[in-house]
Design a protein around this motif. Structure first.
Motif: not given
Length: 404
Positions: A130-139, A149-153
């Protein structure tokens, strides 16, 4: 309206606690018999006694047969639903109210670490969740345990932006509920902060809304909205407002079930009654009127967004979406929406009432999360039974035409 771009009933008769009719009749018969015997001539006493005994025996045998005659008459007193082919719960349907699967780790109170994240986790930057105004989420995978887990950068250009992310961490540290995504760890570098979170694989709820081939029924929507409401109820009890509730911020645990997790607490705020909170952010079509007017926000602000999500899930339409943001915001301020679209033709009156009690301009009149959970649409088993029997697909006008 533009479409989206984007119990067992126990029958306790207590045998009516009725006095056995044969006892009173026998007593009555004996009284009559004895009265007759007193007026008989004494010379016939023995003969009469013999006759009375015979009569008593006959009377008794008749009385014993009476309960058998009366028994069938009691049968119709049982409720209709208790005598159906499906058993006593035919007229009720118990929805699956079990919680979403818990995170595969205990709730943690997290502080940011400045260690090199790659020493502890393998982040798959090619797999974007996923992604948005903040950045991206990776496995990602924790090297020491193999835990997925999920890494929200989150990109942070300055200290102020870092503080915003740390505020999100503080909020998540207070939230321990199966319907709210859980935080595992956090790492800080010069240019970003990475949140390591619970991983769920079912995708965004938004995807189910826009997928015309997904068979989303009204009863499915009841299950989804009930869980979102339970998550909100917990947050509000903890005095936390989400303030960015939308289908993109609700993840499905898997593609086979209707279990969900609320995510993205980047705009969440702690509610302090003595401090009047105003906000000027959010996604236009989900904003409550008080946010647009820059008035004080509180728990009903989240409930407005719940009403918009419910409307969208049932119809596939956005109730306030205009041709541009200004038109959308004006539609919200005018509270301009309706059930006139064909997509609502087969939707229950209870569902419409639920939405009507949330999409109210004056926030003080909106249902709370606790009140919403008691609303018939989310709680009435008889209604759920009818919806289960009906199995009507939401967005029915989107379905392909029947083959000729």
């Amino acid at each position: 309206m533009p479409s989206l771009p984007m119990s067992t009933c126990e029958i306790n008769q207590d045998s009516k606690d009725s006095t056995d009719p044969q006892e009173s009749l026998e007593d009555h018969a004996e009284l009559i018999g004895s009265a007759k015997r007193r007026v008989k001539d004494e010379t016939l006493e023995k003969e009469d006694l013999k006759k009375s005994r015979v009569e008593d025996e006959l009377e008794k045998s008749k009385e014993e047969t009476k309960p058998e005659i009366n028994e069938p008459k009691e049968e119709p007193e049982k409720p209709e639903e208790s005598r159906s082919e499906d058993g006593p719960t035919t007229e009720e349907y118990i929805i699956d109210c079990s919680p979403s699967p818990s995170a595969p780790f205990e709730h943690r109170v997290v502080t940011t670490k400045s260690h090199q994240i790659t020493a502890y986790y393998t982040i798959n930057r090619d797999e974007i969740l996923g992604g948005g105004r903040f950045g991206m989420v990776h496995k990602c995978v924790e090297k020491s345990s193999g835990l997925t887990l999920a890494a929200k950068i989150i990109k942070t250009r300055n200290q102020k932006e870092k503080e915003v992310v740390k505020s999100e961490i503080e909020v998540m540290n207070q939230l321990n509920h199966a319907n709210l995504i859980q935080l595992y760890a956090a790492y800080e570098s010069r240019s970003d902060v990475t949140l390591i979170m619970e991983y769920v694989e079912g995708g965004e709820l938004f995807d189910r809304i826009i997928d015309e081939n997904y068979k989303l029924t009204e009863l499915d929507t009841v299950l989804l909205i009930r869980q979102i409401t339970e998550g909100l109820q917990y947050m509000h009890k903890m005095y936390i407002l989400h303030l960015d509730l939308k289908p993109e911020n609700i993840l499905c645990v898997s593609r086979e079930t209707n279990k969900i997790k609320i995510i993205d607490f980047g705009l969440a705020r702690r509610y302090k009654p003595r401090e009047k909170l105003r906000v000027n952010f959010g996604t236009p079509e989900f904003l409550a009127p008080e946010v647009i007017n820059y008035e004080f926000v509180s728990f009903p602000t989240d409930m407005w967004s719940l009403g918009v999500i419910t409307y969208m899930l049932l119809s596939g339409l956005s109730p306030f979406l205009g041709d541009d943001d200004n038109e959308t915001l004006n539609n919200i301020l005018e509270c301009k929406w309706s059930f006139e679209e064909a997509e609502f033709t087969d939707i229950s009156e209870e569902a419409k009432d639920f939405i009507t009690r949330l999409l109210i301009k004056s926030k003080s009149w909106r249902m709370s999360a606790s009140q919403s959970l008691k609303h018939p649409w989310l709680s009435d088993r008889s209604l759920h039974y009818r919806l289960h029997q009906k199995k009507n697909k939401c967005h029915s006008t989107h379905a392909p035409p029947p083959e000729s």
